[in-house]
Design a protein around this motif. Structure first.
Motif, PDB file in Angstrom:
ATOM      1  N   ALA A 120       0.831  -1.209   0.000  1.00 45.03           N
ATOM      2  CA  ALA A 120       0.000   0.000   0.000  1.00 45.03           C
ATOM      3  C   ALA A 120       0.864   1.256   0.000  1.00 45.03           C
ATOM      4  CB  ALA A 120      -0.934   0.002   1.215  1.00 45.03           C
ATOM      5  N   THR A 121       1.966   1.231   0.741  1.00 46.71           N
ATOM      6  CA  THR A 121       2.867   2.377   0.772  1.00 46.71           C
ATOM      7  C   THR A 121       3.534   2.582  -0.578  1.00 46.71           C
ATOM      8  OG1 THR A 121       3.261   1.997   3.132  1.00 46.71           O
ATOM      9  CG2 THR A 121       4.837   3.413   1.976  1.00 46.71           C
ATOM     10  N   GLY A 122       3.985   1.506  -1.206  1.00 47.75           N
ATOM     11  CA  GLY A 122       4.570   1.606  -2.543  1.00 47.75           C
ATOM     12  C   GLY A 122       3.585   2.182  -3.543  1.00 47.75           C
ATOM     13  N   ALA A 123       2.345   1.734  -3.479  1.00 44.54           N
ATOM     14  CA  ALA A 123       1.321   2.247  -4.392  1.00 44.54           C
ATOM     15  C   ALA A 123       1.061   3.733  -4.138  1.00 44.54           C
ATOM     16  CB  ALA A 123       0.026   1.451  -4.233  1.00 44.54           C
ATOM     17  N   ALA A 124       1.032   4.127  -2.875  1.00 45.25           N
ATOM     18  CA  ALA A 124       0.740   5.523  -2.530  1.00 45.25           C
ATOM     19  C   ALA A 124       1.836   6.477  -3.004  1.00 45.25           C
ATOM     20  CB  ALA A 124       0.539   5.665  -1.024  1.00 45.25           C
ATOM     21  N   VAL A 125       3.072   6.005  -3.001  1.00 43.52           N
ATOM     22  CA  VAL A 125       4.182   6.870  -3.446  1.00 43.52           C
ATOM     23  C   VAL A 125       4.581   6.559  -4.890  1.00 43.52           C
ATOM     24  CG1 VAL A 125       5.047   7.286  -1.118  1.00 43.52           C
ATOM     25  CG2 VAL A 125       5.967   5.371  -2.440  1.00 43.52           C
ATOM     26  N   GLN A 126       3.791   5.704  -5.528  1.00 47.30           N
ATOM     27  CA  GLN A 126       4.000   5.341  -6.933  1.00 47.30           C
ATOM     28  C   GLN A 126       5.414   4.825  -7.199  1.00 47.30           C
ATOM     29  OE1 GLN A 126       2.725   8.826  -9.088  1.00 47.30           O
ATOM     30  NE2 GLN A 126       0.592   8.478  -8.547  1.00 47.30           N
ATOM     31  N   LYS A 127       5.848   3.902  -6.341  1.00 51.76           N
ATOM     32  CA  LYS A 127       7.156   3.269  -6.477  1.00 51.76           C
ATOM     33  C   LYS A 127       6.967   1.759  -6.513  1.00 51.76           C
ATOM     34  CE  LYS A 127       9.670   7.022  -6.046  1.00 51.76           C
ATOM     35  NZ  LYS A 127      10.504   7.534  -7.083  1.00 51.76           N
ATOM     36  N   PRO A 128       7.769   1.077  -7.321  1.00 54.86           N
ATOM     37  CA  PRO A 128       7.663  -0.389  -7.342  1.00 54.86           C
ATOM     38  C   PRO A 128       8.141  -0.984  -6.022  1.00 54.86           C
ATOM     39  CG  PRO A 128       9.516   0.348  -8.677  1.00 54.86           C
ATOM     40  CD  PRO A 128       8.790   1.579  -8.229  1.00 54.86           C
ATOM     41  N   VAL A 129       7.547  -2.073  -5.665  1.00 47.30           N
ATOM     42  CA  VAL A 129       7.894  -2.758  -4.421  1.00 47.30           C
ATOM     43  C   VAL A 129       8.338  -4.178  -4.761  1.00 47.30           C
ATOM     44  CG1 VAL A 129       6.974  -3.651  -2.251  1.00 47.30           C
ATOM     45  CG2 VAL A 129       6.266  -1.401  -3.062  1.00 47.30           C
ATOM     46  N   HIS A 130       9.436  -4.580  -4.185  1.00 48.03           N
ATOM     47  CA  HIS A 130       9.888  -5.967  -4.328  1.00 48.03           C
ATOM     48  C   HIS A 130      10.082  -6.510  -2.927  1.00 48.03           C
ATOM     49  CE1 HIS A 130      11.931  -9.526  -5.782  1.00 48.03           C
ATOM     50  NE2 HIS A 130      12.825  -9.316  -4.831  1.00 48.03           N
ATOM     51  N   ILE A 131       9.315  -7.508  -2.581  1.00 47.96           N
ATOM     52  CA  ILE A 131       9.402  -8.125  -1.261  1.00 47.96           C
ATOM     53  C   ILE A 131       9.940  -9.532  -1.438  1.00 47.96           C
ATOM     54  CG2 ILE A 131       8.143  -8.884   0.783  1.00 47.96           C
ATOM     55  CD1 ILE A 131       6.035  -6.758   0.118  1.00 47.96           C
ATOM     56  N   GLU A 132      10.947  -9.859  -0.677  1.00 45.32           N
ATOM     57  CA  GLU A 132      11.483 -11.218  -0.679  1.00 45.32           C
ATOM     58  C   GLU A 132      11.109 -11.859   0.650  1.00 45.32           C
ATOM     59  OE1 GLU A 132      15.786 -13.396  -0.483  1.00 45.32           O
ATOM     60  OE2 GLU A 132      15.590 -11.649  -1.786  1.00 45.32           O
TER      61      GLU A 132
END
Length: 84
Positions: free
Chosen positions: A18-30
């Protein structure tokens, strides 16, 4: 990259997405396995009961995690002075 323990779908990964979407940045979670040392004491799922607040008379709708994070980022963190 963000590395987390636990399973996909836990509150931490939802918050990160949700934070990545709000700041319009891609998120990669491992995801990594939870260490055996804390496996029996780790809390995998968090859900608050709204019964008490409803019983106290609160009848408004709650934000979803995604809309709450987006609101917080847009209306507080993205301001020149996030304390106002």
């Amino acid at each position: 990259m963000i590395i987390v323990t636990g399973a996909a779908g836990f509150i931490g990964s939802n918050l990160i997405q949700a934070t990545g979407a709000a700041v319009q940045k891609p998120v990669h979670i491992e995801y990594i396995p939870i260490p055996e040392k804390i496996m029996n004491i780790y809390q995998y799922f968090i859900k608050a009961s709204m019964d008490k607040i409803r019983a106290a008379g609160y009848d408004q709708q709650f934000h979803s995690l995604e809309s709450g994070v987006a609101d917080y980022v847009a209306n507080y963190l993205a301001k020149s002075d996030p304390h106002i």
